[in-house]
Scaffold this motif. Structure first.
Motif, PDB file in Angstrom:
ATOM      1  N   SER A 123       6.845   9.436  -1.321  1.00  8.50           N
ATOM      2  CA  SER A 123       8.070   8.758  -0.897  1.00  8.50           C
ATOM      3  C   SER A 123       7.741   7.353  -0.411  1.00  8.50           C
ATOM      4  O   SER A 123       8.560   6.439  -0.509  1.00  8.50           O
ATOM      5  N   ILE A 124       6.519   7.178   0.078  1.00  8.32           N
ATOM      6  CA  ILE A 124       6.089   5.857   0.550  1.00  8.32           C
ATOM      7  C   ILE A 124       5.954   4.889  -0.629  1.00  8.32           C
ATOM      8  O   ILE A 124       6.417   3.746  -0.577  1.00  8.32           O
ATOM      9  N   HIS A 125       5.377   5.360  -1.726  1.00  9.18           N
ATOM     10  CA  HIS A 125       5.251   4.525  -2.921  1.00  9.18           C
ATOM     11  C   HIS A 125       6.626   4.232  -3.515  1.00  9.18           C
ATOM     12  O   HIS A 125       6.969   3.088  -3.815  1.00  9.18           O
ATOM     13  N   LEU A 126       7.443   5.279  -3.667  1.00  2.26           N
ATOM     14  CA  LEU A 126       8.718   5.087  -4.352  1.00  2.26           C
ATOM     15  C   LEU A 126       9.692   4.256  -3.527  1.00  2.26           C
ATOM     16  O   LEU A 126      10.553   3.571  -4.084  1.00  2.26           O
ATOM     17  N   ALA A 127       9.543   4.260  -2.190  1.00  2.00           N
ATOM     18  CA  ALA A 127      10.366   3.370  -1.369  1.00  2.00           C
ATOM     19  C   ALA A 127      10.073   1.928  -1.768  1.00  2.00           C
ATOM     20  O   ALA A 127      10.979   1.100  -1.875  1.00  2.00           O
ATOM     21  N   GLY A 128       8.793   1.627  -2.009  1.00  2.00           N
ATOM     22  CA  GLY A 128       8.405   0.293  -2.457  1.00  2.00           C
ATOM     23  C   GLY A 128       8.993  -0.037  -3.820  1.00  2.00           C
ATOM     24  O   GLY A 128       9.482  -1.141  -4.045  1.00  2.00           O
ATOM     25  N   GLU A 129       8.947   0.953  -4.718  1.00  2.00           N
ATOM     26  CA  GLU A 129       9.502   0.727  -6.061  1.00  2.00           C
ATOM     27  C   GLU A 129      11.013   0.517  -5.987  1.00  2.00           C
ATOM     28  O   GLU A 129      11.572  -0.331  -6.687  1.00  2.00           O
ATOM     29  N   LEU A 130      11.671   1.320  -5.137  1.00  2.00           N
ATOM     30  CA  LEU A 130      13.123   1.192  -4.989  1.00  2.00           C
ATOM     31  C   LEU A 130      13.463  -0.204  -4.462  1.00  2.00           C
ATOM     32  O   LEU A 130      14.391  -0.863  -4.939  1.00  2.00           O
ATOM     33  N   PHE A 131      12.665  -0.679  -3.522  1.00  2.00           N
ATOM     34  CA  PHE A 131      12.875  -2.010  -2.953  1.00  2.00           C
ATOM     35  C   PHE A 131      12.690  -3.073  -4.040  1.00  2.00           C
ATOM     36  O   PHE A 131      13.518  -3.978  -4.183  1.00  2.00           O
ATOM     37  N   SER A 132      11.619  -2.956  -4.823  1.00  2.00           N
ATOM     38  CA  SER A 132      11.382  -3.946  -5.886  1.00  2.00           C
ATOM     39  C   SER A 132      12.555  -3.996  -6.854  1.00  2.00           C
ATOM     40  O   SER A 132      12.991  -5.070  -7.252  1.00  2.00           O
TER      41      SER A 132
ATOM     42  N   GLU B  76      19.342  13.454  -4.299  1.00  2.00           N
ATOM     43  CA  GLU B  76      18.008  12.894  -4.134  1.00  2.00           C
ATOM     44  C   GLU B  76      17.220  12.929  -5.444  1.00  2.00           C
ATOM     45  O   GLU B  76      16.570  11.951  -5.816  1.00  2.00           O
ATOM     46  N   THR B  77      17.266  14.090  -6.127  1.00  2.00           N
ATOM     47  CA  THR B  77      16.516  14.226  -7.375  1.00  2.00           C
ATOM     48  C   THR B  77      16.951  13.168  -8.375  1.00  2.00           C
ATOM     49  O   THR B  77      16.125  12.542  -9.043  1.00  2.00           O
ATOM     50  N   LYS B  78      18.270  12.951  -8.475  1.00  2.00           N
ATOM     51  CA  LYS B  78      18.773  11.944  -9.426  1.00  2.00           C
ATOM     52  C   LYS B  78      18.321  10.553  -9.034  1.00  2.00           C
ATOM     53  O   LYS B  78      17.881   9.771  -9.869  1.00  2.00           O
ATOM     54  N   LYS B  79      18.421  10.247  -7.730  1.00  2.00           N
ATOM     55  CA  LYS B  79      18.054   8.904  -7.263  1.00  2.00           C
ATOM     56  C   LYS B  79      16.591   8.599  -7.603  1.00  2.00           C
ATOM     57  O   LYS B  79      16.279   7.538  -8.140  1.00  2.00           O
ATOM     58  N   TRP B  80      15.700   9.563  -7.332  1.00  2.00           N
ATOM     59  CA  TRP B  80      14.279   9.296  -7.548  1.00  2.00           C
ATOM     60  C   TRP B  80      13.932   9.313  -9.029  1.00  2.00           C
ATOM     61  O   TRP B  80      13.034   8.584  -9.462  1.00  2.00           O
ATOM     62  N   ALA B  81      14.679  10.104  -9.807  1.00  2.00           N
ATOM     63  CA  ALA B  81      14.454  10.080 -11.254  1.00  2.00           C
ATOM     64  C   ALA B  81      14.748   8.690 -11.796  1.00  2.00           C
ATOM     65  O   ALA B  81      13.994   8.139 -12.607  1.00  2.00           O
ATOM     66  N   GLU B  82      15.859   8.097 -11.328  1.00  2.00           N
ATOM     67  CA  GLU B  82      16.216   6.743 -11.781  1.00  2.00           C
ATOM     68  C   GLU B  82      15.167   5.728 -11.349  1.00  2.00           C
ATOM     69  O   GLU B  82      14.766   4.862 -12.122  1.00  2.00           O
TER      70      GLU B  82
ATOM     71  N   ALA C 129       0.837  -1.198   0.000  1.00  2.00           N
ATOM     72  CA  ALA C 129       0.000   0.000   0.000  1.00  2.00           C
ATOM     73  C   ALA C 129       0.876   1.254   0.000  1.00  2.00           C
ATOM     74  O   ALA C 129       2.041   1.206   0.391  1.00  2.00           O
ATOM     75  N   SER C 130       0.296   2.365  -0.469  1.00  2.00           N
ATOM     76  CA  SER C 130       1.002   3.640  -0.388  1.00  2.00           C
ATOM     77  C   SER C 130      -0.008   4.762  -0.236  1.00  2.00           C
ATOM     78  O   SER C 130      -1.203   4.565  -0.395  1.00  2.00           O
TER      79      SER C 130
END
Lengths: 325, 154, 499
Positions: free
Chosen positions: A166-175, A309-315, A159-160
């Motif tokens: 940031s809650i959703h993208l933490a999940g995406e980063l984990f995946s 941070e901007t680069k990390k989340w863009a990726e 869930a997000s």
């Protein structure tokens, strides 16, 4: 307080000379009340941080720091106003990881000039997220979870509090980092989302720590990992995600910004004051009680941090194929 | 040509069809998906079609079934213009003029939508409300508004 | 005897003179600000939130709770007096309440709202005290599938809001659902009907739409018929309830309280549905069915009781699970976190004084509300005797400021202006606005829960019938739909015959 008096004298002197000199010099700043735009609704974390720091700035500078909530479009509406405000230091604004590092990639159009951006003042506080799972999932550690997700790809849900948070993208980063597939279920608020995780309708979630920690303590959900670089005070037993995936960091951070083109001396002055405020024990205690980590840094450090941070989340957004808005 | 028995419903049905059509048109780029994997355009498509269908039935029915014959109130273009114009003026004047002058002008101006208006009373009401609103909203409730905006400050 | 000692603990906290003062201040401020058009509970709490930062946690929460139901009551007052529902739950109050006011019975309408609310508040607070934890289990058993079925039931019930043509009511519901689409799609993040305007990414604001379609539009209608009717409202008669009125409201108040108490527990919009559901139910079972929509006192008693009962029980998920069920509760949680208390499932055991103190203070707050408002009714009603030519400019100005204050943004003022045109056009075509607003509220929840349920169920729609709760709700909806359709069909046939 002598400092306060000094500022007042400086302000008075400035007023006397006001006719002859440009009123933009840093010494006499602030000579009138300052507005801090909070691009989110009252009562949230960003609002709370702004009010806590604003109150102290009040005392320090002897001028009112007025909080103005201007919510909308994930912070874009308020930041649009900030970018159009006079760059004289009398309008400041709060920004977060979503409004100032994620939206840059997520939104095709922003109501301000993306390249000019803002003048970063100082990072104020960070809130780690924590990965919590419903006990019914019967996994107790991150490796166990990864095994399960690899066995049944796409069958499990997380869930997000909305696409691109940031809650959703933490999940995406984990995946991405773990090479697993999960189904994303989006909610309008993190409250609704954690409710469905507690009830077992959704399997897991990366939630902001203060509320999630209470659910963990009551045994409603299990905490597997925190997403900050170091362990979190509220959940000292929980390992960091970085111990499984080096460099894994997905925190919700909140900082102070000024409109682009604000005189560097004024930015510097506010930044220094914010830094001092965040080092005060009473303030630290208050923020830590909220599960947040008090930060404070120089404008240059903050600018670099935002860049990373901007680069990390863009990726992450690209790797996860999150559709742009 | 068959006569329309219920003109009001005929127009009503037609406007629902137009509204549905507009929703359909402006949502044409949204991904529809399918019933199992609904995209962002699934509901918009469904609802606009439904609205068009209801409009169609209404229009068709209005040709056959007689409507009520309650008379319409007389059209009052002056009131309409003033009452709709007041919030528009408010929206655009608030930032440059500030709260007090805006409230005064809106109140005094919109008063003329009534046939019982008296100029002195309208002005007095405007001044009173401007004072009241300024104290209530900027002082007591601390809304981020200025009593006098940049166009009027010296 | 644990319950008694718990209540004693609560009473000893709530009856501290300081806390009584904060409770009173909260109720008073809430009512005073809540009667201003456009300032509903959420806006009022957000505005006054900073005031509570300096207080003790218990006092702060007691005051916030007071502001909450004070503002809610204030919202009903504007709905009755000037047809201006300041929040979703008073939309239905406006239907019959405003009609009563026009017939000169504003006093009776307001008294009904006050007494019904007080009764409902007392019962539901007691319920909260004895059964909060088990009721919280109900909240947890509602997943996306169950919510979807509940929303369907709500939609079917909303047809009952209209007193005219069924087809037109359907049209308005669908139009409302479509308006609810505006904004960012929650599941995919795609922008829908936003035309690149950032302010539209969060959707149209309910208060702005409702003020335009109800309040401003009503002014337009009144001005058009000004020459025939010298004042908007006939002279008022009888401030209080007659014996006959009291007899009529007892059953609706009881039914409304029961319905509101249950639905209020559900965080995903249950409290919002409760007043609609109570109205729809009353319209079905009442012997004065024909009067509904023309100023039936039952049409105020039931939804106002349901609304207030729901407001009290909506604290249950927050107080027992630590999960905020609606924006108001989210604000409360924010206030608690700033105070250094993070609400969670342990809050009852770790902060017993806070939990029980709040429960007792809720009842005190409700008592204060009724004591404060019954005498005020005379004042409100006298407000209606002000010449309409002076009243309407003031309403317009307050609507504008109210719309602005939602997000401190002029955009919502423009939305209000736009929807007053839409509302005016709709009223010329004899469409009723209440079903539109209900569709607008339910639409996003309906779509989100449907798509969420399908995602969780891996695209298998059987989830809606394999869940017993969801199945029951759907069956009731089908039954109700049949009930709604059958007499109407018969009626139109009869009418056709007469012609």
């Amino acid at each position: 307080m002598t400092f306060k008096r000094l500022v007042k004298i400086a302000g008075f002197a400035g007023l006397l000379m006001g006719a002859a000199f440009q009123p933009l010099s840093a010494e006499e700043y602030p000579s009138k009340s300052v507005t801090i735009i909070v691009p989110f609704a009252a009562g949230g974390n960003t609002d709370a941080f702004a009010r806590l720091v604003g109150q102290e700035l009040d005392k320090r500078f002897g001028q009112r720091f007025i909080i103005e909530n201007k919510p909308g479009a994930g912070g874009n509406v308020g930041l649009g106003d900030l970018s159009r405000a006079k760059a004289d230091g009398y309008t400041l604004g709060m920004g977060t990881v979503s409004s100032n590092a994620i939206n840059q990639t997520l939104y095709k159009v922003l109501p301000y000039d993306k390249d000019k951006g803002f003048a970063p003042v100082s990072l104020v506080a960070t809130l780690p997220n924590v990965l919590v799972v419903n006990p019914k999932l019967s996994v107790k550690t991150v490796p166990e979870l990864i095994d399960l997700l690899k066995k049944e790809p796409g069958k499990h849900t997380y869930a997000s509090s909305g696409v691109g948070t940031s809650i959703h993208l933490a999940g995406e980063l984990f995946s991405t980092r773990a090479g697993v597939k999960m189904t994303h279920v989006s909610y309008k608020s993190s409250g609704q989302a954690i409710m469905d995780v507690v009830a077992g309708h959704v399997d897991m979630m990366f939630d902001n720590i203060p509320t999630a920690a209470e659910q963990v303590k009551a045994g409603k959900v299990l905490s597997l990992a925190v997403t900050s670089a170091g362990k979190a005070d509220l959940l000292p037993e929980t390992p960091t995600m970085a111990s499984y995936f080096p460099g894994f960091e997905a925190t919700s951070w909140h900082g102070l910004f000024a409109p682009p083109g604000t005189p560097p001396e004024i930015v510097e002055k506010v930044s220094k004051a914010v830094g001092e405020i965040l080092r005060e024990p009473a303030m630290r205690q208050k923020l830590e009680g909220m599960g947040a980590k008090p930060e404070g840094n120089t404008p240059a450090e903050f600018a670099k941090f935002i860049d990373v941070e901007t680069k990390k989340w863009a990726e992450t957004i690209k790797a996860a194929g999150v559709p742009l808005q | 040509m068959v006569g329309i028995r219920n003109g009001r419903d005929f127009v009503g049905g037609l406007s629902m069809m137009v509204t549905g059509g507009l929703f359909l048109w402006f949502g044409r780029d949204l991904e529809v998906g399918n019933s199992f994997q609904m995209g962002s355009g699934y509901f918009p498509r469904l609802l606009s079609s439904l609205l068009i269908l209801i409009g169609l039935i209404m229009a068709a029915k209005s040709v056959v079934v007689e409507g009520d014959h309650d008379a319409d109130t007389p059209f009052n273009p002056k009131a309409l213009l003033l009452v709709i114009g007041a919030p528009l003026f408010f929206a655009f004047a608030l930032t440059p003029l500030g709260l007090a002058p805006t409230v005064f002008l809106v109140t005094a101006g919109v008063s003329f939508a009534s046939i019982y208006v008296r100029s002195v009373r309208a002005l007095a009401l405007g001044a009173g409300l401007a004072l009241f609103a300024s104290i209530l909203f900027t002082r007591l409730l601390s809304l981020p508004l200025e009593v006098f905006g940049p166009w009027l400050s010296f | 005897m644990e319950f008694v000692s718990d209540l004693w603990l609560g009473a000893s906290t709530a009856f501290l003179p300081m806390n009584l003062v904060y409770c009173f201040v909260g109720v008073l401020l809430g009512t005073a600000i809540g009667v201003l058009p456009g300032l509903g509970p959420t806006a009022t709490i957000a505005m006054l939130l900073p005031m509570t930062f300096e207080l003790q946690p218990v006092s702060a929460l007691i005051m916030l709770a007071g502001i909450f139901y004070g503002a809610q009551y204030g919202g009903s007052t504007t709905a009755i007096l000037i047809n201006l529902p300041g929040e979703s739950s008073s939309v239905v109050t406006a239907i019959d309440g405003y009609q009563m006011a026009r017939k000169g019975r504003a006093g009776a309408a307001l008294a009904t709202a006050a007494l019904g609310s007080f009764f409902a508040g007392t019962v539901s607070t007691l319920l909260l005290a004895v059964a909060a934890p088990p009721l919280a289990e109900i909240a947890l058993s509602f997943g996306p599938a169950e919510y979807f079925s509940l929303m369907i039931l709500g939609l079917v019930a909303s047809v009952a809001l209209a007193s005219g043509s069924l087809l037109k009511a359907f049209a308005m519901i669908v139009f409302g659902l479509a308006l609810g689409l505006v904004g960012t799609d929650v599941e995919t993040g795609a922008a829908r009907y936003t035309f690149g305007i950032p302010e539209l990414y969060d959707g149209l604001n309910f208060v702005a739409v409702s003020m335009g379609i109800f309040g401003i539009c009503e002014i337009l209608r009144n001005l058009e018929s000004e020459s025939e009717r010298t004042v908007g409202v006939k002279r008022v008669s009888g401030l209080m309830l007659a014996k006959d009125d009291l007899k009529r409201i007892v059953a609706p108040v009881l039914r409304g309280t029961a319905l509101g108490s249950i639905l209020g527990v559900l965080p995903g919009g249950g409290a919002m549905l409760s007043s609609f559901a109570a109205y729809a139910l009353e319209k079905r079972v009442s012997s004065n069915r024909a009067e509904f929509g023309k100023g039936a006192i039952e049409g105020i008693a039931a939804p106002e009781s349901a609304n207030n009962a729901g407001a009290q029980t909506s604290f249950i998920p927050m107080l027992t699970l630590g999960i905020p069920g609606n924006p108001v509760m989210a604000l409360m949680v924010g206030a608690m976190i700033i105070q250094g208390i993070t609400p969670g499932p342990n809050v009852i055991s770790s902060q017993p004084a806070l939990f029980w103190g709040m429960i007792v203070s809720m009842w005190i707050g409700n008592l204060m509300l009724v004591v404060l408002n019954l005498p005020l009714i005379g004042l409100w009603v006298r407000l209606l005797t002000v010449p309409y030519s002076m009243l309407f400019p003031a309403i317009i100005v307050f609507c504008c400021i109210g719309a602005y204050s939602i997000n401190n943004n002029i955009f919502d003022v423009l939305v209000m202006a736009g929807f007053s045109i839409v509302g005016f056009a709709l009223s010329k075509m004899r469409f009723e606005p209440a079903p539109l607003l209900l569709g607008f509220i339910l639409g996003p929840m309906l779509e989100e829960n449907l798509r969420r349920a399908m995602l969780i169920g891996q695209g298998n729609p059987s989830i809606f019938v394999t869940s017993p709760l969801s199945l029951v709700l759907l069956l009731i909806a089908v039954g109700l739909l049949a009930l709604v359709l059958s007499p109407r069909i018969r009626k139109t046939r009869e009418e056709a015959f007469v012609e």
